[in-house]
Design an enzyme around this catalytic site. Structure first.
Site, mmCIF file in Angstrom:
data_model
loop_
_atom_site.group_PDB
_atom_site.id
_atom_site.type_symbol
_atom_site.label_atom_id
_atom_site.label_comp_id
_atom_site.label_asym_id
_atom_site.label_seq_id
_atom_site.Cartn_x
_atom_site.Cartn_y
_atom_site.Cartn_z
ATOM 1 N N LYS A 21 19.835 -13.104 -16.926
ATOM 2 C CA LYS A 21 20.519 -13.248 -18.211
ATOM 3 C C LYS A 21 21.396 -14.502 -18.209
ATOM 4 O O LYS A 21 21.360 -15.304 -19.140
ATOM 5 C CB LYS A 21 21.358 -11.993 -18.460
ATOM 6 C CG LYS A 21 21.836 -11.871 -19.873
ATOM 7 C CD LYS A 21 22.541 -10.540 -20.092
ATOM 8 C CE LYS A 21 21.569 -9.383 -20.055
ATOM 9 N NZ LYS A 21 22.219 -8.085 -19.957
ATOM 10 N N CYS A 828 -7.016 0.063 6.205
ATOM 11 C CA CYS A 828 -7.497 1.149 5.360
ATOM 12 C C CYS A 828 -6.437 2.223 5.141
ATOM 13 O O CYS A 828 -6.698 3.244 4.544
ATOM 14 C CB CYS A 828 -8.782 1.745 5.913
ATOM 15 S SG CYS A 828 -8.568 2.475 7.541
HETATM 16 C C1 PEP Z 1 -4.534 5.878 8.615
HETATM 17 O O1 PEP Z 1 -4.044 6.538 9.525
HETATM 18 O O2 PEP Z 1 -3.975 4.901 8.111
HETATM 19 C C2 PEP Z 1 -5.844 6.240 8.068
HETATM 20 C C3 PEP Z 1 -6.416 5.491 7.161
HETATM 21 O O3 PEP Z 1 -6.380 7.403 8.467
HETATM 22 P P1 PEP Z 1 -5.939 8.834 7.920
HETATM 23 O O4 PEP Z 1 -5.055 8.622 6.767
HETATM 24 O O5 PEP Z 1 -7.183 9.552 7.577
HETATM 25 O O6 PEP Z 1 -5.243 9.393 9.122
#
Ligand code: PEP
Ligand code: MG
Length: 880
Positions: A21, A828
């Site tokens: 601002k 992942c």
């Molecule tokens: C993790 O541990 O990050 C993973 C992807 O596996 P999960 O969540 O199935 O333990």
């Protein structure tokens, strides 16, 4: 050190110091726009306030006083001067806008004497007392934390006795009465008189703004929006201009483009004879900005031209606040306007087409998290047509929401985990933030398109219907009456945030469909990003959704999820309780065809894109029957005595299953599980290649490895089985065997592991759990306390903790690539779909992130932004 800047000393580039601002007020001043003069106390003063134990130090006070004296001199007025009082507004302004988080105080400087002076000076006693009563209320609420509610009750009772409906209909004498009662209330609550000394009022107000940076709702807002706690807020002190001086005065809020749709037109609301709070608080219903042309054509024209100038200058849609004082226009604020996801896409694409910005700028303008709201369902059109709305409010934030009614934000925050909720309130306020975030939809009885509920909901991408005046809400009784029917807590309601319709039933929803702008932006993002985006998908259906959202492969297929199916769990249980290898193999043989079909379905859906299949991971007991009746049923089915099975089940019980017999430990102890899964993976690939002519490169992923020998052992089982299957089938195919890095020891010994692994995928869910040493399932119970006590700012299970977990990742990347330069790297864990974590993964040099299907577009955009930021940082270094 300089802690205070006059508006003409700053500019838009000083956002970190002056807050959004303050920097924009300075910029508008520099552009020669009509901005009431003032000064900004910097964010550094706020940080210093906290460092000094919540005190404003003498040198800062001196700088404030000096700036004030300059402003007084320029205005030819003085603070506390009865003849010609100087009055100011005090408003907070952090670096990132935090709507409704911080508070505003108007008319500061008024007291029992200056109010008389103001009345005389303006020849308008009504106005003076109206301003004073507003000031007392705001100051008491914001600075002294006396509930607004008690003031509203007083105001209402005076209106009742005056026999009027609107505040603006109260005469000066009635307003004097309001002031008198307000001051009595103040004295009762605080045990002292309302402060009369303007300088004291000012210092207390500045402190209150600093304090509000750390109030619980600000902390929640920061966590939701990834705003660091150490940024602090600036404070803007600005000469008052009055929108409540009569019918030639007014105040309003407007956007240069429609914040709901992105359409290019001036959009907003204003109220004559009112002060700022009236418009945002939604107490009176404002008029559309276009009718300002009727109220005052020349002011409208001037405003239109300023709005256009500001948009051209900032090259973005602007959200502006203005006041008209006796026919003169003043600009009080401009900032990049909050917008719905659909509007964000349209505006970004339009600005590129208009030649205002580059594609990179366009991508940087969109908050990846916001895309979420576009990807979520709308109402099924048939059901929607058949349904009859019970009432209609303002379409404040688009989308479809269906849930059970709750009347307080706390209740929603409590039950939202298990129930879709609709938060129903007379009007929302900043303390409702957490419940608003947790709700599917928000319904309010009061307030316009720029009310708190509307602004906040749009920012969150939550569906909201506001200003639904037909609702008769009794919050105390937890019910509302509409269309002759009473709705109580737990009743179903559906909201259409795009039309404002409210339905007294649960309406079915359908998947979102994407606009051309969405595709354009995604295409631009794909052209720029280098980080690939995969998905976590366990079924062909998830895979199909993810591909539609642009997934380039599967980064994690959790095979255990396939065994929870009713038909399959029995075979799975048989496998687990088997006493011999033969028995186990027999059970696994029953699972093999099912598993093979699963993989075939997924391969087909992915059409040759890479698929990472993770072998069985969870503690086995998760599959076991726990209750006697279930044990009895299984024993029956397996033809063994109940006691025997009950004994086996109790033997399998673990004290700490997350750290127990799970992950690759299962394949080490029962290699036949890995054999069956390998067979299913390879046979499915060969069959799909034969049937569909697709080339499939399966990636087998071994979970929870902490020692390279574990991986070597399991990999050996996999390789032997794969060779055997290929020989049986008479074909040779390529496949990879890699591992997850989700145990700190794996990260620390990544060089050893890389020799045996074709790829690494960071399982940051487990890696976070094991690095912090707290359970991913239980941490929620205490993390809130950690946020409140500022030990953690964000949930380490949502955002990668870069300091700790991130350091392990960095080490694993370095060691892994040293040992094997071609090592493929991905992530992942849930973090793969979190924008700030995606940036981190890009910077680490990962090849891909993998996230749930609905977050794939978010990750695609975040990956492009990471690349753009990298290029910008690189060119900044180059210029040095
Ligand atoms: C993790 O541990 O990050 C993973 C992807 O596996 P999960 O969540 O199935 O333990
Ligand atoms: Mg894991």
């Amino acid at each position: 050190m300089k802690y205070v800047y006059l508006f003409h000393e700053g500019n838009a580039g000083m956002k970190n110091l002056l807050g959004g601002k303050g920097a924009n007020l300075a910029e508008m001043t520099g552009l020669g726009m009509p901005v009431p003069p003032g000064f900004t106390v910097t964010t550094e003063a706020c940080t210093r306030y906290y460092a000094d134990g919540r005190k404003i130090s003498g040198d800062i006070i001196a700088q404030i006083e000096e700036a004030l004296a300059t402003c007084e001199k320029n205005a030819g007025k003085r603070f506390g001067d009865v003849e010609n009082p100087y009055l100011v507004s005090v408003r907070s302004g952090a670096r990132a806008s935090m709507p409704g988080m911080m508070d505003t105080i108007l008319n500061l400087g008024l007291n029992d004497q200056t109010v008389i002076g103001l009345a005389r000076l303006t020849g308008n006693e009504r106005f003076a007392y109206d301003s004073y009563r507003r000031f007392i209320q705001m100051f008491s609420d914001v600075v002294m934390e006396i509930s607004k509610h008690s003031f509203e009750t007083i105001l209402q009772s005076v209106k009742d006795s005056a026999g009027v409906k609107l505040d603006s209909e109260l005469s000066a004498d009635y307003l004097k009465e309001v002031v008198k009662q307000y001051k009595e209330l103040y004295r009762k609550e605080k045990g002292e008189d309302f402060p009369q000394e303007p300088k004291l009022q000012l210092m207390e107000a500045i402190k209150a703004v600093f304090r509000s940076w750390d109030n619980p709702r600000a902390i929640v807002y920061r966590r939701i929006n990834d705003i660091p706690g150490d940024w602090g807020t600036a404070v803007n002190v600005q000469a008052m201009v009055f929108g409540n001086m009569g019918d030639d005065s007014g105040t309003g809020v407007a956007f240069t483009r429609d914040p709901s749709t992105g359409e290019k037109r001036l959009y907003g609301e204003f109220l004559m004879n009112a002060q700022g709070e009236d418009v945002v608080a939604g107490i009176r219903t404002p008029q559309p900005i276009s009718s300002l042309a009727n109220a005052n054509a020349s002011v409208y024209e001037q405003f239109e031209s300023i709005a256009q100038k500001l948009e051209n200058h900032y090259r973005d849609m602007q959200d502006m606040e203005f006041t008209i004082e006796r026919g003169r226009l003043y600009m009080l604020q401009t900032r990049s306007g909050k917008r719905t996801a659909a509007a964000a896409l349209k505006i970004a694409v339009d600005l590129v087409a208009e030649g205002m910005i580059s594609k990179e700028d366009a991508l940087m303008k969109i908050d990846p998290k916001q895309l979420d709201s576009l990807l979520h369902p709308t109402f099924e059109s048939k059901a929607l047509k058949a349904a009859k709305p019970i009432t209609k409010g303002l379409p404040a934030s688009p989308g479809a929401a269906c849930g059970k009614v709750y009347f307080t934000a706390e209740r929603v925050a409590e039950v939202a985990k298990d129930n879709p909720c609709i938060l129903v309130r007379t009007e929302t306020s900043p303390e409702d933030i957490e419940g608003m975030h947790a709700a599917q939809g928000i319904l309010t009885a009061r307030g316009g398109m720029t009310s708190h509920a509307a602004v906040v909901a749009r920012g969150m991408g939550t569906c909201c219907v506001a200003g639904c005046s037909e609702l008769m809400i009794d919050e105390a009784k937890k019910q509302f009456v509409c269309d002759g029917k009473t709705y109580v807590e737990g009743d179903w309601l559906s909201l259409d945030g795009s039309t404002g319709n409210v339905y007294g039933e649960a309406l079915p929803t359908v998947e979102a469909s994407f606009s051309g702008d969405f595709q354009t932006i995604m295409q631009w993002a794909d052209d720029i990003r280098t980080l690939k985006v995969r998905t976590n998908a366990d079924t062909p259906r998830d895979a199909e959704t993810a591909v539609r959202f642009g997934a380039e492969g599967i980064g994690l297929c959790r095979t255990e999820h396939m065994f929870f199916d009713e038909e399959r769990i029995a075979s799975m249980r048989e496998m687990i309780v088997s006493k011999s290898e033969e028995q186990r193999k027999a059970a696994l043989n029953k699972l093999l065809p099912m598993q093979r079909e699963d993989f075939k379905g997924i391969y087909k859906e992915m059409g040759g894109r890479p698929v990472t299949i993770r072998f069985l991971d969870p503690p086995l007991h998760e599959f076991l029957p726990q209750q006697d009746k279930d044990i009895a049923a299984l024993a029956d089915e397996m033809n063994i005595p109940f006691e025997e099975l009950a004994h086996t089940v109790s033997e399998l019980h673990e004290m700490n299953p997350m750290l127990g017999h799970r992950g690759c430990r299962l394949a080490v102890t029962y290699p036949e599980i890995a054999e069956m899964q390998t067979r299913a993976v390879i046979e499915a690939a060969i069959e799909v290649m034969r049937e569909e002519g697709l080339s499939i490169l399966p990636e087998i992923m071994i979970p929870l490895v902490g020692e390279v020998k574990e991986l070597e052992y399991v990999k050996n089982v996999v390789t032997k089985t794969a060779e055997k299957v290929m020989e049986e089938c008479g074909v040779k195919i390529d496949y990879l065997v890699g591992t997850m890095i989700e145990i700190p020891r794996a990260a620390l010994t990544a060089d050893e592991i890389a020799f045996t692994a074709d790829f690494f995928s960071f399982g940051t869910n487990d890696l976070t759990q094991m690095t912090f040493g707290f359970s991913r399932d239980d941490a929620g119970k205490f993390l809130d306390e950690y946020y409140a006590k500022k030990i953690y700012e964000s949930d380490p299970f949502s955002r990668v903790d870069q300091k700790g977990v991130g350091r392990l990742m960095e080490l694993a990347v370095k060691l892994g690539r040293q040992a094997k330069p071609e090592l493929k790297l991905g992530i992942c864990g849930e973090h793969g779909g979190d924008p700030s974590s995606v940036t981190f993964c890009h910077d680490l040099g990962l090849d891909y992130v993998s996230c749930s299907p609905y977050r794939v577009p978010i990750a695609r955009l975040a990956a492009a932004q990471a690349k753009i930021m990298e290029a910008e940082a690189g060119s900044a270094v180059g210029q040095r």
